[in-house]
Design an enzyme around this catalytic site. Sequence first.
Site, PDB file in Angstrom:
ATOM      1  N   LYS A 170      29.249  32.954  41.696  1.00  0.00           N
ATOM      2  CA  LYS A 170      29.792  33.846  42.722  1.00  0.00           C
ATOM      3  C   LYS A 170      28.642  34.665  43.294  1.00  0.00           C
ATOM      4  O   LYS A 170      27.936  35.370  42.568  1.00  0.00           O
ATOM      5  CB  LYS A 170      30.840  34.773  42.114  1.00  0.00           C
ATOM      6  CG  LYS A 170      31.355  35.813  43.109  1.00  0.00           C
ATOM      7  CD  LYS A 170      32.518  36.601  42.555  1.00  0.00           C
ATOM      8  CE  LYS A 170      32.949  37.693  43.521  1.00  0.00           C
ATOM      9  NZ  LYS A 170      34.094  38.447  43.008  1.00  0.00           N
ATOM     10  N   LYS A 230      31.824  30.308  44.977  1.00  0.00           N
ATOM     11  CA  LYS A 230      32.341  31.268  45.961  1.00  0.00           C
ATOM     12  C   LYS A 230      31.196  32.004  46.624  1.00  0.00           C
ATOM     13  O   LYS A 230      30.276  32.416  45.921  1.00  0.00           O
ATOM     14  CB  LYS A 230      33.232  32.246  45.194  1.00  0.00           C
ATOM     15  CG  LYS A 230      33.774  33.385  45.995  1.00  0.00           C
ATOM     16  CD  LYS A 230      34.602  34.273  45.110  1.00  0.00           C
ATOM     17  CE  LYS A 230      35.141  35.431  45.944  1.00  0.00           C
ATOM     18  NZ  LYS A 230      35.851  36.379  45.139  1.00  0.00           N
TER      19      LYS A 230
HETATM   20  C1  PBG Z   1      36.367  41.155  43.084  1.00  0.00           C
HETATM   21  C2  PBG Z   1      36.737  40.046  43.991  1.00  0.00           C
HETATM   22  C3  PBG Z   1      36.267  39.917  45.287  1.00  0.00           C
HETATM   23  C4  PBG Z   1      36.862  38.794  45.833  1.00  0.00           C
HETATM   24  C5  PBG Z   1      37.671  38.234  44.849  1.00  0.00           C
HETATM   25  N1  PBG Z   1      37.577  39.016  43.699  1.00  0.00           N
HETATM   26  C6  PBG Z   1      35.393  40.820  46.055  1.00  0.00           C
HETATM   27  C7  PBG Z   1      34.119  41.227  45.475  1.00  0.00           C
HETATM   28  O1  PBG Z   1      33.539  40.565  44.607  1.00  0.00           O
HETATM   29  O2  PBG Z   1      33.655  42.274  45.894  1.00  0.00           O
HETATM   30  C8  PBG Z   1      36.626  38.345  47.243  1.00  0.00           C
HETATM   31  C9  PBG Z   1      37.623  37.429  47.841  1.00  0.00           C
HETATM   32  C10 PBG Z   1      37.544  37.299  49.309  1.00  0.00           C
HETATM   33  O3  PBG Z   1      36.674  37.849  50.013  1.00  0.00           O
HETATM   34  O4  PBG Z   1      38.419  36.602  49.834  1.00  0.00           O
HETATM   35  N2  PBG Z   1      36.334  40.923  41.748  1.00  0.00           N
END
Ligand code: PBG
Length: 329
Positions: free
Chosen positions: A195, A253
Amino acid sequence: MIYSRNRRLRVNESIRSLVRENVLTANDFVMPIFVMEGENVQEPIPSMPGIFRRSIDLTVKECKELFSLGVKAVNLYMKVSENLKDNTGKEAWNKNGLMQNTIRAIKDAVPEMIVMPDVALDPYSIYGHDGIIENGKIVNDATNDALARMSVSHAEAGADIVAPSDMMDGRVQIIREALEESGFTDVGILSYAAKYASSFYGPFRSALDSAPKDNMEIPKDKKTYQMDFHNSREALNEVFKDVEEGADIIMIKPGLPYLDIVSKVRELIDLPIAVYNVSGEYAMVKAAAQNGWLDNDKTIIESLTCIKRAGADMIFTYFAKEAAMILNK
Ligand code: PBG
């Protein structure tokens, strides 16, 4: 004289469909869902046209519709009241918290729906970080213990698969051990393995009011735990670690700008791969479509098919319902 003509296999739709390598279906999708307190209420999310935060009753209704369209998995996110936020995340494992009540309500109404709650502290954190903060730093191991408690409470409420999205080191192992010790041997872990720290998460953070707070004492971004977008080999390292620790499904992601990573991981890993077509990717397509600059339906199907072509087995996407409706036409 030319003998080899690739266009022979493109002359009409019948032949094209015969040689087609990847076909998208509603079964490929996981719908991310935003839940809020209240009854019979929904609020639109301005930067994500067509997406709402909903109270539990309306969320259940939405899940029934999704299931009947062939979307058989949902990923849950809670909008937590400010007064329940702290630096420990303890509301995250409240047996009667919003998440736990939502999981129970969905499993009760649509038992076959695969329910995947998000496991991360950011919606519960006064700082908007995915971890506990000590002396201005996000502390890894104390956060893992919190994530394990949170995961067990999700399993107790009936979750099928927990989905840690926090990027702490070693959390898959700690969560796996906690689930086993509590008897939840069949509850899976979908780990956000690679991620990246991405600006494409903007609309999501406004939906949950979960962006890192602007405070001198704490990091204002998530770069000490989420990955640096300049890197790709590092993603393999992250993925291998999570597989070793016991992940059942691994996630990459964001999606569209990161398909090189998906394809690289696909070549090396046989576990199912999930790809997250994130909020910013949704917002871009919707903004252009609303202006008449892109064809909404065609762009959605093309984008999602390309994610599958790169190697995804499942796609987390806010387009899930809409795309299922387009595919069912
Ligand atoms: C946070 C989380 C995020 C997303 C999913 N879980 C945001 C982040 O890491 O700040 C993002 C999902 C999206 O942008 O659709 N744990």
